[in-house]
Enzyme design. Structure first.
Site, mmCIF file in Angstrom:
data_model
loop_
_atom_site.group_PDB
_atom_site.id
_atom_site.type_symbol
_atom_site.label_atom_id
_atom_site.label_comp_id
_atom_site.label_asym_id
_atom_site.label_seq_id
_atom_site.Cartn_x
_atom_site.Cartn_y
_atom_site.Cartn_z
ATOM 1 N N ASP A 1 -10.718 1.548 -3.950
ATOM 2 C CA ASP A 1 -11.348 1.028 -2.705
ATOM 3 C C ASP A 1 -12.634 0.976 -2.802
ATOM 4 O O ASP A 1 -13.284 0.647 -1.652
ATOM 5 C CB ASP A 1 -10.832 2.114 -1.416
ATOM 6 C CG ASP A 1 -9.557 1.961 -0.865
ATOM 7 O OD1 ASP A 1 -9.028 0.873 -1.361
ATOM 8 O OD2 ASP A 1 -8.800 2.652 0.189
ATOM 9 N N ASP B 1 0.863 -1.090 -0.067
ATOM 10 C CA ASP B 1 0.113 -0.163 0.024
ATOM 11 C C ASP B 1 0.810 1.223 0.083
ATOM 12 O O ASP B 1 2.004 1.126 0.320
ATOM 13 C CB ASP B 1 -0.925 0.036 1.107
ATOM 14 C CG ASP B 1 -2.175 0.646 1.100
ATOM 15 O OD1 ASP B 1 -2.499 1.403 0.053
ATOM 16 O OD2 ASP B 1 -3.118 0.138 1.751
HETATM 17 C C1 DGJ Z 1 -5.803 1.477 1.748
HETATM 18 C C2 DGJ Z 1 -6.289 0.343 1.001
HETATM 19 O O1 DGJ Z 1 -6.678 0.787 -0.208
HETATM 20 C C3 DGJ Z 1 -7.377 -0.563 1.685
HETATM 21 O O2 DGJ Z 1 -7.690 -1.562 0.689
HETATM 22 C C4 DGJ Z 1 -6.783 -1.125 2.829
HETATM 23 O O3 DGJ Z 1 -5.661 -2.022 2.448
HETATM 24 C C5 DGJ Z 1 -6.561 0.031 3.807
HETATM 25 N N1 DGJ Z 1 -5.442 0.764 3.028
HETATM 26 C C6 DGJ Z 1 -5.645 -0.491 4.755
HETATM 27 O O4 DGJ Z 1 -5.169 0.623 5.601
#
Ligand code: DGJ
Length: 684
Positions: free
Chosen positions: A488, A431
């Site tokens: 997301d 991430d």
């Molecule tokens: C942002 C990501 O896009 C999510 O899928 C998740 O992994 C969160 N971060 C975790 O903090």
């Protein structure tokens, strides 16, 4: 040079080379001297006595009236305006370097015809002394003049890959990603359709800058009407005076079969050249990711229960998301402390991994290596490791580590590597959740180095690129990763559109797509399981809801779609996504066509209430007009009670020619919003 179905022809009049032809592949016996002659323009009033050439790097020193391709200065800031002479060409079977020099500078333009049918182009600048670089464009290409609009992309968190149709006009369309990553805001892609181009027909050009650190694009119509496109790193990204600079690769392609020719070439190039698969033959496994089920609330008992249910639904890889390290109970602490949180995991991660493996799944783990929370042991020990000014504002309560520092990269390599070496892990979700405080190419080079070292040390591990969803999606990162977390937002209605537009650039096999909860966590919308599941099954499929909270009926639907994905993924992932030109704006439709053309699946997503009573015919594409195809509606049971007519597909397969399917199209049953029709096709 020929690449696939396109040709690029260049000439030099003693100076920097220029493109004299870019488009559909020319016959092998085309007379190139005549072609060069045909590219010469007239002159008229209001112009200087020789037209400044639109070269691979237009020169300010030759009174070029538009943006130059190179802006540099002596180390003391004195501007340089080199006028280059052509030195030589170096070439091999499929690549060409065109080398020019001036004032102690050497400018090389490298062009490679890739077997995937795209050109990759790169500019390298060398100097015999330290100089400062303000702007260096990858080889500059002419843009079509028989065009009214260009298509570029913007987006935001939870709404990525939005297509902008921007009219051409005299002057500049300039886009610049200044957030230190390729970004949600300005993904580094551009399509240049000629007038009349649709998904399935017409001429289009496309460019992609393969760099994760943020780019600048200039699409300019000059006062004389010529058009140019430049791509390079964000201005100011080179902070030091140096002797050598290079751009990232620019991927360039032309299609004579509409936007689908662009999509097909980008998909093929990403899948077959850019991504380095640890095991290319491995079918893309069904994921379970626990983020939206439990967030930071980890417990072995709950996650074991969730794993049991995910496996029963068909999951093959279990990904433990954020929250397993340091004292990470929310997003305010612990980034940088890559040791297992013993309050949540008293016996470490082994018990969960063993349980997951006993269910036949592999195990994946979340990291965010480039970041640090001020509330972390790492930051307390090394406050000087952060990137940017000390008084900067945090983003998601975090700061960025300065990856240009070798000691920072060593620390991160050791920390991540220790977890990978000590556990049976085949996947990292990597991430990157904040915008960078400064623009600096050294940060991206440092991140690439870290990826490369970890991949070399753990060659069997696949990596997903996530940056608050789709904030880092480009061919630079995909050369080091194997999947992108597109967004997301897993609301299927949003995802349907997003996937459709992202398919212009991304193949199915790298595009993660998960089945979310009944009520979307990012839009609040409630959608039926069949729609959620079919939308996710269009790409690299997975689940992200809490399986303890789904009904028996929904579990049955999900199991069925999962089984369908498993039965079809191998040919789908090796095939091509072709976008259909739907006559109804409430229907988003695509076909996935097998590489040998022997089978396809058509997805038609009804994403809103339609305005006309009866569905409009949907024309297929990419088929052999003379061949016969048997088409079968897979999910006639999803027809609403109001569907009461004799629509043939509801009652069984039809056999029709490719010509009929592409010319007249097919009639689907009426549908409620949030219905996905799935039509399977087989060539007879
Ligand atoms: C942002 C990501 O896009 C999510 O899928 C998740 O992994 C969160 N971060 C975790 O903090």
């Amino acid at each position: 040079m020929d690449a696939g179905e396109q040709t690029l022809a260049l000439t030099s009049n003693g100076g920097l080379p220029m493109v004299i032809y870019w488009g559909a592949r020319l016959p092998d016996d085309e007379d190139l001297a005549q072609l060069a002659a045909s590219a010469r323009h007239d002159l008229t009033g209001g112009m200087i006595d020789q037209l400044p050439a639109l070269t691979l790097s237009p020169e300010s020193g030759r009174a070029f009236a538009g943006q130059p391709g190179l802006i540099c200065a002596e180390a003391d800031g004195t501007p340089l305006h080199p006028v280059f002479s052509f030195d030589r060409a170096e070439h091999s079977a499929c690549s060409l370097s065109l080398i020019c020099s001036a004032m102690g500078l050497t400018l090389a333009h490298r062009i490679t015809a890739q077997p995937t049918g795209v050109f990759t182009l790169q500019t390298v600048l060398e100097a015999d002394r330290d100089i400062r670089l303000h702007w260096l464009a990858a080889p500059v290409l002419p843009a079509p003049q028989a065009a009214d609009t260009m298509i570029d992309l913007h987006g935001r968190w939870v709404r990525e890959f939005h297509l902008n149709h921007v009219p051409w006009a005299p002057g500049i369309r300039m886009r610049e990603a200044r957030t230190g990553r390729s970004g949600h805001e300005h993904p580094p892609y551009l399509i240049l359709p000629e007038t009349g181009c649709t998904n399935t027909s017409g001429s289009a050009f496309a460019l992609h800058y393969a760099w994760s650190g943020g780019h600048r694009m200039v699409a300019e119509e000059l006062p004389d009407g010529r058009r140019q496109v430049q791509f390079g790193a964000t201005t100011g990204a080179e902070t030091q005076a140096k002797r050598r600079f290079e751009t990232a690769e620019l991927v360039a392609l032309h299609s004579t079969i509409g936007l689908n020719g662009i999509a097909a070439a980008f998909q093929r190039d990403t899948r077959d050249r850019v991504v380095k698969w640890p095991n290319p033959a491995r079918p893309r496994p069904v994921h379970y990711n626990c983020w939206e089920a439990i967030y930071f609330d980890h417990s072995l008992a709950d996650l074991s229960d969730i794993a049991d249910r995910a496996a029963a639904l068909g999951a093959e890889r279990f990904v433990l998301d954020d929250g397993w390290f340091g004292r990470r109970d929310d997003d305010t602490t612990s980034l940088g402390d890559w040791t297992i949180d013993r309050t949540k995991w008293p016996d470490g991660l082994q018990p969960l991994i063993a349980h997951v493996k006993s269910l036949g799944m592999t195990f994946g783990l979340w990291f965010e290596p480039e970041m640090v929370n001020p509330d972390s042991d790492l930051f307390r020990a090394h406050p000087d490791w952060m990137l940017g000014p000390v008084d900067q504002v945090t983003g998601r309560h975090q700061l960025v580590l300065d990856l240009s520092k070798p000691q920072v990269r060593d620390y991160l390599f050791d920390a991540v590597s220790a977890i990978l070496a000590g556990h049976d892990i085949d996947y990292i979700k990597w991430d990157h959740n904040r915008l960078l405080p400064v623009v600096d190419a050294a940060q991206s080079h440092g991140a690439y180095d870290l990826f490369d070292r970890l991949r070399a040390a753990h060659p069997g591990v696949e990596i997903e690129s996530c940056a608050s969803g789709g904030g880092r999606i480009d061919a630079g990162i995909l050369a080091r990763t194997h999947r992108v977390w597109l967004s997301d937002c897993i609301d299927a209605e949003e995802r349907l559109r997003m996937q459709h537009d992202a398919a212009l650039f991304l193949p199915s096999c790298v595009t993660g797509s998960h089945v979310g909860a009944l009520h979307s966590h990012t839009t609040g919308r409630a959608l039926p399981m069949a729609f959620r599941a079919w939308v996710a099954a269009q790409r690299h499929f997975g689940f992200e809801m809490d399986p303890r909270k789904i009904s028996g009926a929904d579990a049955a639907v999900l199991s069925e779609v999962t089984a369908w994905y498993k039965a079809n993924r191998v040919w789908m992932m090796a095939g091509t996504i072709l976008r259909l030109d739907s006559a109804d704006p409430t229907v988003t439709s695509e076909m996935q066509l097998a590489a040998d053309g022997g089978r396809f699946v058509l997805f038609a997503g009804q994403n809103a209430q339609t305005v006309q009573i009866l569905p409009r015919p949907l024309r297929l594409t990419g088929l052999d007009p003379a061949a016969l195809y048997r088409i079968t509606l897979r999910n006639a049971g999803d027809a609403p009670p109001q569907s009461r007519g004799p629509n043939a597909l509801k009652n069984g397969p039809l056999t029709l020619s490719g010509r009929a399917l592409m010319g007249q199209g097919i009639l689907l049953p009426v549908a409620w919003p949030a219905t996905m029709w799935v039509v399977e096709g087989e060539r007879l």
